[in-house]
Scaffold this active site. Sequence first.
Site, short mmCIF file in Angstrom:
data_model
loop_
_atom_site.label_atom_id
_atom_site.label_comp_id
_atom_site.label_asym_id
_atom_site.label_seq_id
_atom_site.Cartn_x
_atom_site.Cartn_y
_atom_site.Cartn_z
N HIS A 1 0.84 -1.21 0.00
CA HIS A 1 0.00 0.00 0.00
C HIS A 1 0.87 1.25 0.00
O HIS A 1 1.49 1.61 1.00
CB HIS A 1 -0.92 0.02 1.23
CG HIS A 1 -1.92 1.14 1.19
ND1 HIS A 1 -3.27 0.94 0.97
CD2 HIS A 1 -1.76 2.48 1.31
CE1 HIS A 1 -3.89 2.10 0.97
NE2 HIS A 1 -2.98 3.06 1.17
N HIS B 1 1.53 5.38 -2.13
CA HIS B 1 1.03 6.44 -3.02
C HIS B 1 2.22 7.04 -3.74
O HIS B 1 2.80 8.04 -3.29
CB HIS B 1 0.27 7.51 -2.22
CG HIS B 1 -0.99 6.99 -1.62
ND1 HIS B 1 -2.22 7.11 -2.23
CD2 HIS B 1 -1.20 6.29 -0.48
CE1 HIS B 1 -3.15 6.53 -1.48
NE2 HIS B 1 -2.55 6.01 -0.41
N GLN C 1 -9.45 9.39 -5.35
CA GLN C 1 -9.16 10.11 -4.10
C GLN C 1 -10.31 11.01 -3.66
O GLN C 1 -10.60 11.11 -2.47
CB GLN C 1 -7.88 10.95 -4.27
CG GLN C 1 -7.56 11.89 -3.13
CD GLN C 1 -7.01 11.19 -1.91
OE1 GLN C 1 -5.86 10.79 -1.89
NE2 GLN C 1 -7.85 11.03 -0.90
N HIS D 1 -9.26 1.78 -0.06
CA HIS D 1 -9.15 2.49 1.21
C HIS D 1 -10.50 2.32 1.89
O HIS D 1 -11.52 2.66 1.31
CB HIS D 1 -8.88 3.97 0.98
CG HIS D 1 -7.47 4.29 0.57
ND1 HIS D 1 -6.94 3.86 -0.60
CD2 HIS D 1 -6.51 5.01 1.21
CE1 HIS D 1 -5.68 4.29 -0.67
NE2 HIS D 1 -5.39 4.98 0.40
N GLU E 1 -10.90 4.67 6.73
CA GLU E 1 -9.71 5.33 7.28
C GLU E 1 -10.21 6.50 8.11
O GLU E 1 -10.20 7.66 7.68
CB GLU E 1 -8.75 5.80 6.17
CG GLU E 1 -7.43 6.33 6.74
CD GLU E 1 -6.46 6.80 5.68
OE1 GLU E 1 -6.81 6.78 4.49
OE2 GLU E 1 -5.34 7.21 6.05
N ASP F 1 2.49 3.33 2.84
CA ASP F 1 1.46 4.32 2.55
C ASP F 1 2.06 5.62 2.02
O ASP F 1 1.75 6.03 0.90
CB ASP F 1 0.58 4.57 3.78
CG ASP F 1 -0.77 5.20 3.44
OD1 ASP F 1 -1.09 5.33 2.25
OD2 ASP F 1 -1.51 5.55 4.38
N TRP G 1 0.83 13.99 3.50
CA TRP G 1 0.31 13.37 4.71
C TRP G 1 1.41 13.04 5.72
O TRP G 1 1.14 12.83 6.89
CB TRP G 1 -0.45 12.08 4.35
CG TRP G 1 -1.67 12.34 3.55
CD1 TRP G 1 -2.92 12.60 4.03
CD2 TRP G 1 -1.78 12.40 2.12
NE1 TRP G 1 -3.79 12.81 2.99
CE2 TRP G 1 -3.12 12.70 1.81
CE3 TRP G 1 -0.87 12.23 1.07
CZ2 TRP G 1 -3.59 12.83 0.51
CZ3 TRP G 1 -1.33 12.36 -0.23
CH2 TRP G 1 -2.66 12.66 -0.51
FE FE2 Z 1 -3.39 5.15 1.40
#
Ligand code: FE2
Length: 425
Positions: free
Chosen positions: A57, A59, A152, A210, A213, A309, A315
Amino acid sequence: MLDLLVTRATLPDGRTDMSIAVQDGRIVDVAEGSSAPAHQTLDAQGLLVSPPFCDPHFHMDATLSHGLPRVNRSGTLLEGIALWGELKPLLTAEALIERALAYCDWAVAKGLLAIRSHVDTSDPRLLAVDALLEVQRRVAPYLDLQLVAFPQDGVLRAPGGVENLKRALDKGVHVVGGIPHFERTMAEGAESVRILCEIAAGRGLPVDMHCDESDDPLSRHIETLAFEAQRLGLQGRVTGSHCTSMHSMDNYYASKLLPLIAESGVSVIANPLINITLQGRHDSYPKRRGMTRVPELMDSGVNVAFGHDCVMDPWYGLGSGDMLEVAHMGVHVAQMTSQAGIRQCFEAVTTNAAKLMHLQGYGLAPGCDASFVLLQARDPVEAIRLRAARLKVFRRGQLLAETPPATAALHLAGRPAATDWMQGR
Ligand code: FE2
């Protein structure tokens, strides 16, 4: 004559003094203490030889963009999504490809040879999709990069969400993603799960969504995902990523949910570094950890893997492509500090991740690809404790990366000069 013979290896399952024989990029034999003529021999000196690390997982479209156009002040998931929205119109394919390739270099150096990356399909230009498909082509000789079509901004919430996602699949993205907890309502979230699973079933593709979350204990889209996996016969091909709301759920409901996930054959991915960072931000004290129920899921028979991630993105401003760092955080957040628990966390970044990614030829058995990592550690527990150096990284019999062993020269008063190359050894 063999191409390569690795001798005196310790394997993750505890076998010691093992030899791994390699021919034409494949493992042809794994045996205790054996020797055979080979063009190249590598003496592992009793250290751990592991299959490569896998990140299920990630991005990659956002990686290494930290600070563009600004940093995340609140540290929350929602500000991260807003910040990514500011960055998207400024993205260029060239810069995105350059950052992604740089990250893949980091990954290979850390023995991370398979990555499943989500790619945002909300931008109708599909700029990130085209860029990461190009990256996938370029890294194919040394790294398995899987791409997930990830809406997203919400597949129903954002205009054209379903069509954009389908166009990404038409271009060759081969996993269907989703973000039900970001749709407008619980009902629309559940509807998005149904639509996306039907798209995957119709095209014969896996699903990796996802899912929940959130710290909201009533975010229960994993229940719908498990139901749809069973209804559509997708057992073994569906993954729920994050599932952080399970941390906050009522224990009675969780006791119903755990077997439901197990019987649906849905895998779960926790992202320890990110879950501990982004969740619980609305709490005062006590602050929730916000990671899903990893040991309970494992005990229920669910395949659980850990993902990185984020690395240096809207993030998360840290990270280095080191799956041992991910496993290390997983051990702590899940309190899996027993020897068995630490070994399970090692499996979460190796075999469990490979299983849900359906990697072919993965493992240290005859017939598997000769892809493995020599670590400066004697076993998986020590590897996680030390975030051990990846001394050598092989893929299909080819040496891809080398890192010198970690050493420290000590100059202590009253003691002879010494070199301590590994704490505890
Ligand atoms: Fe993610």
